[in-house]
Scaffold this motif. Structure first.
Motif, short mmCIF file in Angstrom:
data_model
loop_
_atom_site.label_atom_id
_atom_site.label_comp_id
_atom_site.label_asym_id
_atom_site.label_seq_id
_atom_site.Cartn_x
_atom_site.Cartn_y
_atom_site.Cartn_z
N LYS A 332 56.29 -86.53 50.05
CA LYS A 332 55.78 -87.32 51.16
C LYS A 332 54.32 -86.98 51.41
O LYS A 332 53.94 -85.81 51.44
N GLN A 343 51.72 -93.62 55.41
CA GLN A 343 52.83 -92.88 54.81
C GLN A 343 53.02 -93.34 53.36
O GLN A 343 53.10 -94.55 53.09
N TYR A 345 55.92 -92.34 50.69
CA TYR A 345 57.20 -91.62 50.72
C TYR A 345 57.96 -91.98 49.45
O TYR A 345 58.20 -93.16 49.17
N ASP A 366 56.73 -90.92 60.85
CA ASP A 366 57.60 -89.95 60.19
C ASP A 366 59.06 -90.41 60.29
O ASP A 366 59.80 -90.42 59.30
#
Length: 384
Positions: A332, A343, A345, A366
């Motif tokens: 991540k 982000q 991921y 998150d």
């Protein structure tokens, strides 16, 4: 308390590095109820994304790729609130500390070329570096934020930033000045012993890349990554440049109870630690190339993904998460600079990538990215 949790407790979302977004899901603070109490199969992934975006005032773009196919693309909110310009898949966003993963990749390309040894010290590659870390801190320790060098980000609250300004980012420093003024301070920890997320570590790495390549960092970035991958909607931000299609950024003023323009800054001062912009598709191009071994060899990637303190590898977090009780390896790379949130991921065992880019500091990305990833893994398991 994990270092990432400690940092989140000390620094509100306004602050100027990726710290507020930089923690694995095990450290996340849920919004209304824990994710573990929300069955991933309760909603189809696409319906969940739309519902979550609406409930949590998400502005930005979400892109999901699974098993070689883009399975979801959606944009929400406005890229410019003054002129009601919508966010779209073509919108360029400030990607903040995703930049660090590009920098780590450039460093590891030098390792593969035999031009850099991660176990050598800063002075090996920057002999004129004046800080006390010169002969004590290694490239490895810069990459995984265990250098122990005094942290360059001294602002500790939104109120302080608003009332006093942000010294490292509101003056037109050159990268050499950033190195001398903000990344050459005293050692406040024994090198290698404490994880301390520090933009200064990646300022030093950017200068090492420049020194070994004999070119500016942005030129190396273009030649080694952006141009070969066809990332035509990405680059480094500079205050003097107008980037067509770049989203404006907004953060939440708790004292006013509304979104406001981000504080005026020189974006180039985040340099190799956080000065890039990109579209979601360009971030996905980079992700595809990195994780498929087109930018680095598999053995090099394994080194990058080896978790150190705080589960941090080289430029990203690396850890194991569970979906329906089954463990999955995840890497991540989050980022946050005021209203800019990002982000990247990746489920390593599932060939699943989620990219989220946002221009408002209104949503816990998150939590959002972890929930999206788990739902797509669960949906695929159900189809087997």
């Amino acid at each position: 308390m994990k270092p990432s949790l400690m940092l989140r407790a000390l620094l509100p979302a306004l602050l100027l590095s990726s710290i507020a977004a930089a923690q694995p899901p095990s450290a996340q603070a849920p919004s209304s109820q824990p994710l573990s109490a929300q069955p991933p199969t309760a909603q189809a992934p696409e319906a969940f994304i739309a519902d979550y975006a609406s409930k949590h005032q998400f502005n930005g773009t979400v892109l999901v790729k699974q098993r070689g196919e883009v399975v979801y693309s959606g944009s929400f909110g406005e890229a410019n609130r003054a002129f009601a310009v919508p966010d779209t898949r073509q919108t360029k966003y400030r990607i903040a500390s995703i930049t660090k993963l590009f920098t780590a990749t450039l460093v590891m390309q030098l390792v593969e070329q035999g031009r850099l040894d991660p176990e050598r010290t800063i002075a090996t590659y920057l002999p004129d570096y004046a800080g006390p870390a010169a002969q004590r801190v290694t490239v490895h320790q810069l990459l995984n934020h265990t250098s122990g060098i005094d942290n360059m980000d001294k602002v500790t609250s939104a109120e302080q930033a608003i009332s006093e300004g942000i010294p490292a980012y509101q003056h037109p420093w050159s990268s050499d000045q950033l190195l001398a003024r903000f990344a050459s301070g005293p050692l406040v920890h024994e090198p290698g012993k404490v994880f301390d997320y520090n933009n200064g570590d990646y300022v030093i790495l950017g200068k090492i890349v420049e020194r070994l390549q004999g070119k500016r960092f942005d030129e190396v970035l273009n030649e080694r990554i952006l141009q070969p991958l066809g990332m035509t909607d990405s680059g480094m931000l500079y205050q003097h440049d107008i980037v067509e299609g770049l989203a404006s950024t907004y953060f939440m003023r708790d004292d006013l109870g509304r979104l406001v323009n981000d504080l005026p800054v020189y974006p180039e001062n985040w340099y190799a630690a956080g000065a890039m912009y990109a579209t979601a598709d360009d971030v996905l191009k980079f992700s595809d190339a990195l994780f498929s071994g087109r930018l680095l060899k598999p053995a090099t990637l394994a080194t990058m993904f080896t978790p150190g303190l705080d589960d941090y590898g080289y430029g990203l977090w690396s850890y194991t998460t569970k979906v329906d009780g089954k463990p999955y390896r995840v890497v991540k790379r989050p980022g946050q600079i005021m209203g800019a949130q990002s982000q990247l991921y990746r489920f390593l065992d599932e060939d699943l990538t989620v990219v989220i880019l946002s221009n408002t500091g209104t949503t816990d990305l998150d939590e959002f990215v972890a929930a999206i990833g788990k739902r797509y893994v669960t949906a695929r398991q159900a189809r087997r």
